[in-house]
Enzyme design. Structure first.
Site, PDB file in Angstrom:
ATOM      1  N   ASP A 149      23.346  87.390  25.845  1.00 52.58           N
ATOM      2  CA  ASP A 149      22.047  86.776  25.593  1.00 52.58           C
ATOM      3  C   ASP A 149      21.704  87.019  24.115  1.00 52.58           C
ATOM      4  OD1 ASP A 149      19.630  85.529  27.295  1.00 52.58           O
ATOM      5  OD2 ASP A 149      18.770  86.977  25.887  1.00 52.58           O
ATOM      6  N   TYR A 171      12.741  84.810  20.128  1.00 56.94           N
ATOM      7  CA  TYR A 171      12.776  83.348  20.215  1.00 56.94           C
ATOM      8  C   TYR A 171      12.106  82.718  18.994  1.00 56.94           C
ATOM      9  CZ  TYR A 171      14.179  84.088  25.032  1.00 56.94           C
ATOM     10  OH  TYR A 171      14.868  84.479  26.158  1.00 56.94           O
ATOM     11  N   HIS A 230      23.727  83.444  34.601  1.00 54.73           N
ATOM     12  CA  HIS A 230      23.536  83.926  33.235  1.00 54.73           C
ATOM     13  C   HIS A 230      23.725  85.431  33.101  1.00 54.73           C
ATOM     14  CE1 HIS A 230      21.879  84.484  29.265  1.00 54.73           C
ATOM     15  NE2 HIS A 230      20.892  85.229  29.741  1.00 54.73           N
TER      16      HIS A 230
END
Length: 286
Positions: free
Chosen positions: A98, A201, A263
């Site tokens: 990630d 982000y 994921h």
């Protein structure tokens, strides 16, 4: 769970919490969101005692300190670089999942002579190859980049919000248990933790620009690269996208998928992931 030793390092920009276990050739494991070092617990159990494992909580997350700025991946990677120097580690294998993947990539560009191998798990590198937000299909990317709103809506509802990701982004039911969620919520409920997580982000456009400049400069990663994705794309896994991304900037890329995984590969399929990592490291011992 294998016993790990907990430590804190006072680094130039952050007080970093990290765990260690085992002995041997060093391996550095970098986690993503909404996780901490704890996402590697099963992998660590399979690596000791033959490998020296170092798994930090990245800037702003877990039990590390939470600076107000510095969440572009070059800066986050510099924290890990400082930790490696603090520990006196020379060459090491590097793995990131990630957001730990783009961070690991940035670190490999900073100290390429020290990184024996680079492994990226179920993420692309911003600006290189497949879009990290998959053209908006990963809706939370845009939401998390929105100033202030995510913190206001999620505060006090951390367990509800994070649990949605642990469920919807995983293929194997129960891979992340209620007790595991308790541990994640413990840290993500701390003051400033939500803001720090969303800052990863918010920095992604800056990351993409930096990586595209690096690519245009002609830079190539010199070390062997392993790029893996979960096979179950219906559970938000990336499939072969990580390999496509890294092939843009590295010549020695081994790609593949981890079967029956969404994921959260380190928690859904730790045996398969560890087997792939060990085979890769043993084929590139230098």
């Amino acid at each position: 769970m294998t016993a790990v030793a907990h430590h804190y390092a006072r680094l130039p920009q952050v007080a970093m919490h990290y765990v260690t276990a085992g002995a041997g050739t060093p391996v550095v494991l970098l986690h993503g969101w909404p996780s901490t070092w704890y996402e590697w617990r099963h992998v660590i159990a399979r690596l000791v005692p033959g490998w020296q494992v170092i798994a930090p909580d990245l800037r702003g997350l877990g039990d590390s300190s939470r600076p107000a700025t510095g969440y572009d991946k070059q800066t986050v990677a510099a924290d890990v670089r400082d930790l490696v120097r603090h520990l006196g580690i020379g060459r090491f294998h590097l793995v990131g999942h990630d957001w730990g993947g783009p961070t690991a990539f940035a670190l490999a560009t900073q100290i390429p002579d020290q990184v024996r191998t680079l492994s990226i798990v179920d993420v692309t590198v911003p600006g290189l190859g497949p879009d990290i937000s998959q053209g908006g299909r990963r809706w939370h990317h845009a939401f998390h980049r929105t100033s202030d709103l995510p913190e206001a809506l999620v505060a006090g509802r951390e367990r509800l919000y994070l649990s949605w990701f642990y469920s919807e982004f995983a293929w194997r039911t129960g891979a992340i248990s209620d007790a595991d969620i308790d541990e994640y919520v413990r840290t993500y409920s701390k003051p400033g933790a939500l803001r720090a997580g969303f800052a990863y982000y918010r920095a992604s456009p800056e990351d993409a620009e930096a990586n595209m400049r690096l690519l245009k400069s002609g830079f190539r990663l010199p070390m062997p690269v392993l790029a893996l994705g979960g096979a179950r794309t219906e559970a938000r896994a990336r499939g072969m996208e990580p390999a496509e991304s890294l092939a843009c900037i590295a010549d020695r890329v081994e790609g593949g998928v981890i079967p029956e995984s969404g994921h959260f590969v380190p928690e859904e399929q730790p045996d398969a992931l560890t087997d792939r990592l060990l085979a890769f490291w043993r084929s590139h011992p230098d």
